[in-house]
Enzyme design. Structure first.
Site, PDB file in Angstrom:
ATOM      1  N   ASP A   1       0.839  -1.198   0.000  1.00 28.43           N
ATOM      2  CA  ASP A   1       0.000   0.000   0.000  1.00 28.43           C
ATOM      3  C   ASP A   1       0.874   1.248   0.000  1.00 28.43           C
ATOM      4  O   ASP A   1       2.043   1.221   0.409  1.00 28.43           O
ATOM      5  CB  ASP A   1      -0.901   0.018   1.233  1.00 28.43           C
ATOM      6  CG  ASP A   1      -1.841  -1.176   1.272  1.00 28.43           C
ATOM      7  OD1 ASP A   1      -2.139  -1.738   0.203  1.00 28.43           O
ATOM      8  OD2 ASP A   1      -2.275  -1.543   2.374  1.00 28.43           O
ATOM      9  N   LYS A   2       0.296   2.355  -0.411  1.00 31.83           N
ATOM     10  CA  LYS A   2       1.038   3.611  -0.498  1.00 31.83           C
ATOM     11  C   LYS A   2       1.675   3.987   0.831  1.00 31.83           C
ATOM     12  O   LYS A   2       2.803   4.501   0.871  1.00 31.83           O
ATOM     13  CB  LYS A   2       0.095   4.724  -0.979  1.00 31.83           C
ATOM     14  CG  LYS A   2       0.776   6.067  -1.211  1.00 31.83           C
ATOM     15  CD  LYS A   2      -0.222   7.079  -1.774  1.00 31.83           C
ATOM     16  CE  LYS A   2       0.450   8.433  -1.991  1.00 31.83           C
ATOM     17  NZ  LYS A   2      -0.501   9.426  -2.563  1.00 31.83           N
TER      18      LYS A   2
END
Length: 240
Positions: free
Chosen positions: A106-107
């Site tokens: 995920d970012k």
């Protein structure tokens, strides 16, 4: 294997950007099977031809494997028009290898991500049937206890009704734990904690497929996999 443009091959081998390689070609110091090559568009087979830049023999690498310590705020993609990607963090030489992230973080998740141009490795590493182990360090917003450990061991039903495979939760401190899972559902670790009434404040992957994150790599830094790590790749590819 497919034929390659000579300028791309020489660039990938560490002799500079495409523009710099074109200048090298004009100097008439690039040889293919003993013949001088000056046309950057000439196509060659690097596995069957002897290719020299001056007196340096180019040893072609078909596949490249890189370990990166992914920083927060960077997305796991090869290209994006708006966001910075893990591939944007590579130097020019590695960008010419057309690497892509094997899987995704995920970012806001940090830590180990493997980049490669080996589609076979990526397929095996990400196959749900392979149950490849992934290890995370999670910081959560509540105190953890034995009840959470048991829940992970038994598998946790997520918000969409899916029940995860048994996982391992090792409590490191009051609100920190090591998590080991063998599948990769969307936001899985975060959703597992949410199902138990908690929220993940930070998440870092420290191992993937038996390869551990190099602690000397600062966020955004990367390096080639070493011999031991490459043996892990070979073993993974050889398994049925």
């Amino acid at each position: 294997m497919p034929m390659m443009r000579i300028d791309k091959l020489v660039s990938q081998s560490g002799f500079g950007s495409r523009k710099e390689v074109k200048a090298i070609l004009k100097q008439k110091v690039v040889f293919v099977d003993g013949e001088v090559v000056t046309d950057p568009q000439m196509r060659v087979n690097p596995e069957t031809s002897a290719i020299y830049v001056g007196d340096v023999l180019i040893e072609y690498e078909k596949y490249v494997y890189v370990m990166m310590n992914k920083p927060e705020g960077v997305i796991s993609a090869s290209y994006d028009e708006e966001e910075q990607t893990v591939c944007d963090l590579l130097d020019e030489k590695h960008q010419w290898h057309d690497l892509f992230p094997v899987g995704r973080l995920d970012k806001d998740t940090t830590g180990l991500i493997i980049l490669s141009n080996d589609g076979g490795f990526a397929h095996r590493a990400l196959s749900p049937k392979k149950h490849v182990e992934k290890v995370y360090i999670a910081q959560v917003d509540r105190e953890l206890g034995e009840k959470d450990v048991k829940a992970f061991e038994n598998g946790i039903t997520l918000d969409d009704g899916y029940k995860t495979m048994p996982a391992n939760l090792e409590i490191l401190s009051e609100k920190e734990a090591k998590v080991i899972i063998k599948e990769g559902k969307f936001h899985q670790v975060k959703r597992m904690f949410e199902a138990l009434g908690g929220s993940v404040l930070s998440l870092k992957r420290v191992a993937f497929a038996g390869i551990n994150l190099d602690a000397s790599l600062a966020p955004g830094q990367f390096r080639r996999l070493d011999e031991k790590e490459m043996n892990i790749i070979v073993n993974l590819l050889s398994k049925d």
